[in-house]
Design a protein around this motif. Structure first.
Motif, PDB file in Angstrom:
ATOM      1  N   ARG A 261       0.533  -0.920  -0.135  1.00 19.05           N
ATOM      2  CA  ARG A 261       0.463   0.346  -0.043  1.00 19.05           C
ATOM      3  C   ARG A 261       0.481   1.537  -0.182  1.00 19.05           C
ATOM      4  O   ARG A 261       0.710   2.456  -0.861  1.00 19.05           O
ATOM      5  CB  ARG A 261      -0.495  -0.042   1.095  1.00 19.05           C
ATOM      6  CG  ARG A 261      -2.179  -0.488   1.159  1.00 19.05           C
ATOM      7  CD  ARG A 261      -2.985  -0.719   2.503  1.00 19.05           C
ATOM      8  NE  ARG A 261      -4.457  -1.641   2.019  1.00 19.05           N
ATOM      9  CZ  ARG A 261      -5.595  -2.170   1.411  1.00 19.05           C
ATOM     10  NH1 ARG A 261      -5.622  -0.347   0.639  1.00 19.05           N
ATOM     11  NH2 ARG A 261      -6.490  -2.176   1.061  1.00 19.05           N
TER      12      ARG A 261
ATOM     13  N   THR B 184      -1.226   4.166   0.286  1.00 20.66           N
ATOM     14  CA  THR B 184      -2.166   4.507   0.376  1.00 20.66           C
ATOM     15  C   THR B 184      -3.968   3.337   0.542  1.00 20.66           C
ATOM     16  O   THR B 184      -3.279   2.403   1.481  1.00 20.66           O
ATOM     17  CB  THR B 184      -2.200   3.983  -1.318  1.00 20.66           C
ATOM     18  OG1 THR B 184      -1.686   2.615  -1.210  1.00 20.66           O
ATOM     19  CG2 THR B 184      -1.575   4.203  -2.003  1.00 20.66           C
TER      20      THR B 184
ATOM     21  N   PHE C 151      -1.689   0.233  -5.357  1.00 20.65           N
ATOM     22  CA  PHE C 151      -1.267   1.617  -4.808  1.00 20.65           C
ATOM     23  C   PHE C 151      -1.198   2.827  -5.556  1.00 20.65           C
ATOM     24  O   PHE C 151      -0.828   3.835  -5.818  1.00 20.65           O
ATOM     25  CB  PHE C 151       0.464   0.877  -4.226  1.00 20.65           C
ATOM     26  CG  PHE C 151       1.594   0.338  -5.171  1.00 20.65           C
ATOM     27  CD1 PHE C 151       1.416   1.535  -6.504  1.00 20.65           C
ATOM     28  CD2 PHE C 151       1.746  -0.492  -5.513  1.00 20.65           C
ATOM     29  CE1 PHE C 151       2.559   0.955  -7.153  1.00 20.65           C
ATOM     30  CE2 PHE C 151       2.469  -1.274  -6.212  1.00 20.65           C
ATOM     31  CZ  PHE C 151       3.626  -0.016  -7.344  1.00 20.65           C
TER      32      PHE C 151
ATOM     33  N   ASN D 114       6.261   1.330  -6.210  1.00 18.59           N
ATOM     34  CA  ASN D 114       5.458   2.449  -5.728  1.00 18.59           C
ATOM     35  C   ASN D 114       5.742   3.638  -4.735  1.00 18.59           C
ATOM     36  O   ASN D 114       7.876   3.121  -4.805  1.00 18.59           O
ATOM     37  CB  ASN D 114       4.790   1.230  -4.590  1.00 18.59           C
ATOM     38  CG  ASN D 114       5.387   0.352  -3.630  1.00 18.59           C
ATOM     39  OD1 ASN D 114       6.260   0.562  -3.294  1.00 18.59           O
ATOM     40  ND2 ASN D 114       4.563  -0.245  -2.497  1.00 18.59           N
TER      41      ASN D 114
ATOM     42  N   SER E 273      -4.760  -4.838  -3.224  1.00 20.68           N
ATOM     43  CA  SER E 273      -3.675  -4.462  -2.676  1.00 20.68           C
ATOM     44  C   SER E 273      -4.009  -5.508  -1.186  1.00 20.68           C
ATOM     45  O   SER E 273      -3.325  -6.636  -0.352  1.00 20.68           O
ATOM     46  CB  SER E 273      -3.957  -3.081  -1.803  1.00 20.68           C
ATOM     47  OG  SER E 273      -3.074  -2.415  -3.011  1.00 20.68           O
TER      48      SER E 273
END
Length: 409
Positions: free
Chosen positions: A287, A290, A295, A323, A381
């Motif tokens: 994540r 996020t 992401f 990410n 996710s």
């Protein structure tokens, strides 16, 4: 300045060779030639030039990207050189951004910084966001402009936070890149309103995860092969288990016990504690702060991940954008084993980031991330999957986690 080469000058020969030679001479005179790397002047005859450039990049603290009038559109065999992922100028700048090495664009006046739309790839598009410095090309470079550049270099180096990432050498040809993940608190699982969620993704709950390290990519076949040659701990490892073959492709067709043997050998070799991630660590790292389905946001496209049979096989790792933690291929590519036993939901799940390995059948373990053969909803996710520990397939791999330095378990 450090005794190692701190400054790497990246340039395109047909664009700025004469200018860069003068720039190198000026910087070497001020900072010391041992602190400045430029391929022609810093390379020893008789040694492999690719290795020398790679070593210069690996040891640099700052990269100067010299950009002249031919830098953007220089071509070879009818193709713009920057559009080739193996172009050395592109590779140098992408490496710097990827490793968190500061970049100073130096523009040969009156050249302007290229627009993001004109640049290929994920990392190169960040170049226009960096403040550039223009230097006029002349027989003797303006001392005032050089002094300003040196002041900028020293300021950037002083203000740059040293990277906490590290690399583990597995063999002459294999290196494991570990990314530092700062600990923190997040909401694990999916909200009830999330599109295409499953009941096993709830109840959503707050988890506090300690600091840890995670491998930048899933384990590659090159890395697997290096560890497979180490002495057995509890079981034999097939050096070449994967269905899709390629040194830089993710290893697959490994079951949960194979991954555990990999970690036992690696931990014994290095004296560090390597293991599978807990399910909470995996989702927290994926994540990267996020709360969206991925992401990237709430939608996943074929430009962002290998999923849904768009490639119909595994591909080289690192082709898709990372990410903000600097982790690649968290969505799609291969399912990734986690440490946890499978549970049908998160009722009574740990909230400290540890693996949940109680009150359930240990024959089934959690997998995360989706794969090249899965649809977008399975690559979210929060999405969870499970498999028997003795099963394997050509879309199942794993990633490496290490706690901060400490003793072996």
């Amino acid at each position: 300045m450090s005794s190692r080469r701190s400054i790497f000058i990246s340039y395109r020969r047909e664009d700025s060779q004469a200018f860069t030679r003068k720039l190198y001479d000026c910087l070497a005179a001020e900072l010391g030639p041992e602190n400045v790397f430029r391929d022609l002047d810093s390379m020893t005859a008789g040694l492999p030039w690719r290795d020398l450039i790679a070593n210069g990049l690996h040891s640099c603290q700052l990269l100067i990207a010299v950009i002249g009038p031919k830098w953007l559109n220089a071509s070879r065999d009818g193709q713009r050189r920057l559009d080739n992922p193996q172009d050395w100028v592109r590779l140098e700048i992408e490496y710097a951004f990827d490793q968190g090495i500061p970049v100073i664009p130096v523009l040969i006046a009156p050249t302007s910084i290229p627009s993001a739309q004109s640049l290929p790839g994920y990392w190169l598009k960040k170049l226009p966001d960096i403040q550039a410095q223009k230097i006029k090309d002349s027989d003797s470079l303006d001392p005032a402009q050089i002094n300003r550049l040196i002041r900028n270099i020293n300021t950037v180096l002083k203000e740059t936070k040293p990277s906490q990432n590290f690399q583990e050498k597995l063999s002459k040809d294999a290196t494991l890149q570990m990314v530092h993940i700062d600990g923190g608190t997040f909401w694990m699982g999916s909200a009830e309103r999330e599109k295409e969620r499953h009941d096993d993704e709830g109840p959503q709950h707050k988890v506090t995860v300690p600091t840890f390290y995670m491998s930048k990519y899933p384990v590659t076949q090159r890395q697997w092969y290096a560890v497979s040659l180490l002495p057995d701990v509890e079981r034999h490892l097939d050096p070449h288990p994967s269905y899709f073959k390629g040194d830089d492709l993710p290893v697959e067709n490994v079951d949960w016990y194979d991954a555990i043997e990999f970690f036992k050998r690696l931990s014994r070799k290095t004296g560090k504690s390597y293991r599978l991630p807990s399910e909470a660590e995996w989702e927290y790292a994926c994540r990267a702060g996020t709360t969206t389905r991925y992401f990237f946001g709430d939608n996943l496209t074929n430009e962002q991940a290998n999923f849904g049979f768009n490639q119909n096989e595994t591909t080289q790792l690192g082709l898709y954008p990372p990410n903000t933690n600097g982790l690649y291929d968290m969505h799609g590519h291969v399912w990734e084993w986690c440490e946890d036993h499978w549970h049908d939901n998160y009722s009574n799940a740990p909230t400290d980031g540890s693996a949940w390995i109680k009150d359930s059948d240990s024959k089934y373990r959690v997998m995360r991330g989706g794969s090249w053969s899965d649809f977008p909803k399975d690559c979210r996710s929060a999405h969870r999957n499970s498999l028997q520990t003795s099963d394997s397939d050509n879309n199942i791999g794993f990633r490496v986690v290490s706690a901060p330095p400490g003793s072996l378990p």
